[in-house]
Design a protein around this motif. Structure first.
Motif, mmCIF file in Angstrom:
data_model
loop_
_atom_site.group_PDB
_atom_site.id
_atom_site.type_symbol
_atom_site.label_atom_id
_atom_site.label_comp_id
_atom_site.label_asym_id
_atom_site.label_seq_id
_atom_site.Cartn_x
_atom_site.Cartn_y
_atom_site.Cartn_z
ATOM 1 N N VAL A 23 -4.134 -11.482 2.291
ATOM 2 C CA VAL A 23 -3.523 -10.159 2.121
ATOM 3 C C VAL A 23 -4.265 -9.483 0.965
ATOM 4 O O VAL A 23 -4.313 -10.018 -0.138
ATOM 5 C CB VAL A 23 -2.017 -10.257 1.812
ATOM 6 C CG1 VAL A 23 -1.439 -8.865 1.535
ATOM 7 C CG2 VAL A 23 -1.267 -10.918 2.970
ATOM 8 N N GLN A 27 -2.699 -4.306 -1.164
ATOM 9 C CA GLN A 27 -1.564 -4.226 -0.227
ATOM 10 C C GLN A 27 -0.458 -5.226 -0.556
ATOM 11 O O GLN A 27 0.631 -5.167 0.025
ATOM 12 C CB GLN A 27 -2.042 -4.513 1.207
ATOM 13 C CG GLN A 27 -2.975 -3.470 1.781
ATOM 14 C CD GLN A 27 -3.357 -3.801 3.217
ATOM 15 O OE1 GLN A 27 -2.538 -4.278 4.007
ATOM 16 N NE2 GLN A 27 -4.615 -3.568 3.562
ATOM 17 N N ARG A 30 3.145 -4.070 -1.711
ATOM 18 C CA ARG A 30 3.908 -3.482 -0.601
ATOM 19 C C ARG A 30 4.401 -4.547 0.367
ATOM 20 O O ARG A 30 5.574 -4.530 0.781
ATOM 21 C CB ARG A 30 3.038 -2.466 0.158
ATOM 22 C CG ARG A 30 3.691 -1.950 1.442
ATOM 23 C CD ARG A 30 2.741 -1.161 2.320
ATOM 24 N NE ARG A 30 1.561 -1.865 2.766
ATOM 25 C CZ ARG A 30 1.544 -2.756 3.777
ATOM 26 N NH1 ARG A 30 2.662 -3.061 4.422
ATOM 27 N NH2 ARG A 30 0.419 -3.344 4.131
ATOM 28 N N VAL A 31 3.516 -5.484 0.724
ATOM 29 C CA VAL A 31 3.897 -6.533 1.682
ATOM 30 C C VAL A 31 5.060 -7.358 1.120
ATOM 31 O O VAL A 31 6.038 -7.644 1.827
ATOM 32 C CB VAL A 31 2.687 -7.435 2.008
ATOM 33 C CG1 VAL A 31 3.127 -8.672 2.781
ATOM 34 C CG2 VAL A 31 1.650 -6.648 2.813
ATOM 35 N N GLU A 34 8.289 -5.236 1.117
ATOM 36 C CA GLU A 34 8.826 -5.060 2.475
ATOM 37 C C GLU A 34 9.403 -6.358 3.016
ATOM 38 O O GLU A 34 10.473 -6.354 3.655
ATOM 39 C CB GLU A 34 7.727 -4.537 3.405
ATOM 40 C CG GLU A 34 7.341 -3.099 3.118
ATOM 41 C CD GLU A 34 6.253 -2.557 4.042
ATOM 42 O OE1 GLU A 34 6.023 -1.335 3.994
ATOM 43 O OE2 GLU A 34 5.638 -3.343 4.803
ATOM 44 N N SER A 230 1.849 -11.794 7.703
ATOM 45 C CA SER A 230 1.576 -10.513 8.345
ATOM 46 C C SER A 230 1.526 -9.475 7.248
ATOM 47 O O SER A 230 2.320 -9.529 6.305
ATOM 48 C CB SER A 230 2.655 -10.146 9.358
ATOM 49 O OG SER A 230 2.360 -8.872 9.915
ATOM 50 N N SER A 231 0.613 -8.523 7.341
ATOM 51 C CA SER A 231 0.591 -7.442 6.367
ATOM 52 C C SER A 231 1.277 -6.192 6.920
ATOM 53 O O SER A 231 1.377 -5.181 6.242
ATOM 54 C CB SER A 231 -0.847 -7.136 5.935
ATOM 55 O OG SER A 231 -1.656 -6.930 7.060
ATOM 56 N N ARG A 232 1.770 -6.289 8.168
ATOM 57 C CA ARG A 232 2.479 -5.171 8.799
ATOM 58 C C ARG A 232 3.977 -5.405 8.775
ATOM 59 O O ARG A 232 4.434 -6.506 9.070
ATOM 60 C CB ARG A 232 2.043 -4.995 10.259
ATOM 61 C CG ARG A 232 0.595 -4.619 10.438
ATOM 62 C CD ARG A 232 0.147 -4.705 11.902
ATOM 63 N NE ARG A 232 1.231 -4.665 12.866
ATOM 64 C CZ ARG A 232 1.737 -5.745 13.479
ATOM 65 N NH1 ARG A 232 1.276 -6.957 13.233
ATOM 66 N NH2 ARG A 232 2.707 -5.602 14.360
ATOM 67 N N ARG A 233 4.734 -4.363 8.455
ATOM 68 C CA ARG A 233 6.192 -4.501 8.403
ATOM 69 C C ARG A 233 6.739 -4.984 9.756
ATOM 70 O O ARG A 233 7.648 -5.822 9.797
ATOM 71 C CB ARG A 233 6.828 -3.163 8.000
ATOM 72 C CG ARG A 233 8.327 -3.298 7.715
ATOM 73 C CD ARG A 233 8.978 -1.964 7.383
ATOM 74 N NE ARG A 233 10.388 -2.169 7.064
ATOM 75 C CZ ARG A 233 10.872 -2.185 5.832
ATOM 76 N NH1 ARG A 233 10.087 -1.999 4.794
ATOM 77 N NH2 ARG A 233 12.162 -2.398 5.629
ATOM 78 N N GLU A 234 6.174 -4.451 10.874
ATOM 79 C CA GLU A 234 6.665 -4.851 12.210
ATOM 80 C C GLU A 234 6.407 -6.350 12.433
ATOM 81 O O GLU A 234 7.237 -7.052 13.014
ATOM 82 C CB GLU A 234 5.951 -4.053 13.307
ATOM 83 C CG GLU A 234 6.039 -2.537 13.169
ATOM 84 C CD GLU A 234 5.093 -1.997 12.093
ATOM 85 O OE1 GLU A 234 5.545 -1.112 11.335
ATOM 86 O OE2 GLU A 234 3.951 -2.474 11.981
ATOM 87 N N GLY A 235 5.242 -6.823 11.994
ATOM 88 C CA GLY A 235 4.925 -8.240 12.143
ATOM 89 C C GLY A 235 5.833 -9.112 11.297
ATOM 90 O O GLY A 235 6.294 -10.168 11.742
#
Length: 272
Positions: A23, A27, A30-31, A34, A230-235
């Motif tokens: 990551v 970022q 934020r990760v 979240e 995952s670095s995506r909120r959805e993931g």
């Protein structure tokens, strides 16, 4: 919410967490924020990831009390040895901006250096001083774990190993269980190598879940602690949504048949 697993030292770790390997530092805050907002309570970091400052920033931004978030970091190969480990852990604590780690691991045994016993002695001292609550290892084999126990009287609470459907490590997991050691899975999705396997696809279709969720549920049912990234909120949200479906015995048998001994990472006995 994730279940908790008890260590042999009496402390507990969330069964499901999130990893910060690869990551990007810019970022990471934020990760982490979240993930904690979504309900994760275990953050798995390491000095070598280069994002411990972001881990701390995300912790503070979440507004959660320190004792509600389980923080892991790891001692890198070039910091092994007694005095270097004491310094390395102090630096990790400073970068993260906390005064105590919940768990600190020796990242790799690096057997050619032959410094892991001295590194372990330093972690024992830091535990006894209250800078670390629990101490463990990563990528160790049973002989190396037994050497730590024989030479220091202290057995790791956890061994974090590469574990996924293509590399199931049954013998190592059984050895951990015999010794009261928690197995924690890194690279738990095996970079998606098994996602197209008919066994995984069929379970995903039957349960209405993604292949990733099926594989993570498998880790949970094995009794492992697991730290997908995952670095995506959805993931992050998808990886957390594992607790309202179950695999059958036939599912487990089908996944067991996928074991091919295939690593995505280096061989722990030659690395470092």
């Amino acid at each position: 919410m994730s279940a908790m697993i008890e260590f042999h030292d009496g402390s507990r770790i969330p069964q499901l967490g999130f990893g910060l390997w690869q990551v990007p530092e810019d970022q990471t805050a934020r990760v982490v924020r979240e993930a904690l907002e979504l309900g994760y309570r275990l953050a798995d970091g390491a000095a070598i990831y280069g994002n411990e400052a972001g881990l701390g920033e995300g912790l503070r931004a979440s507004g959660l009390p320190r004792d509600e978030v389980f923080v892991t970091t790891k001692v890198w190969n070039d910091a092994q040895g007694y005095e270097p480990t004491l310094r390395a852990v102090a630096q990790s604590l400073e970068r993260i901006g906390i005064d105590r780690l919940d768990l600190c691991l020796i990242h790799w045994p690096a057997p050619r250096q032959d410094l892991y016993v001295e590194t372990w002695r330093a972690l024992i001292r830091l535990r006894d001083e209250g800078r670390i609550t629990s101490i463990g290892v990563s990528n160790f084999d049973l002989a190396q774990i037994d050497r730590l126990t024989a030479e220091t009287g202290v057995t790791p609470v956890l061994n974090q190993i590469e574990l996924h459907p293509m590399l199931q490590q049954a013998e190592l997991r059984a050895g951990h269980a015999e010794r009261g050691i928690v197995t924690q899975s890194w690279s738990p999705l095996g970079r998606g190598m098994a996602f197209d396997a008919p066994a995984i696809r069929q379970i995903a279709e039957r349960t209405g879940r993604s292949p990733a969720q099926v594989v993570l549920r498998w880790h949970i049912e094995l009794g492992c602690s697991v730290i997908p990234r995952s670095s995506r909120r959805e993931g992050l949200a998808e990886n957390l949504d594992l607790f309202d479906f179950e695999l059958t015995e036939a599912d487990h048998a089908a996944i067991a048949a996928l074991d091919a001994g295939e690593r995505t990472g280096p061989d722990p006995q030659t690395f470092g």
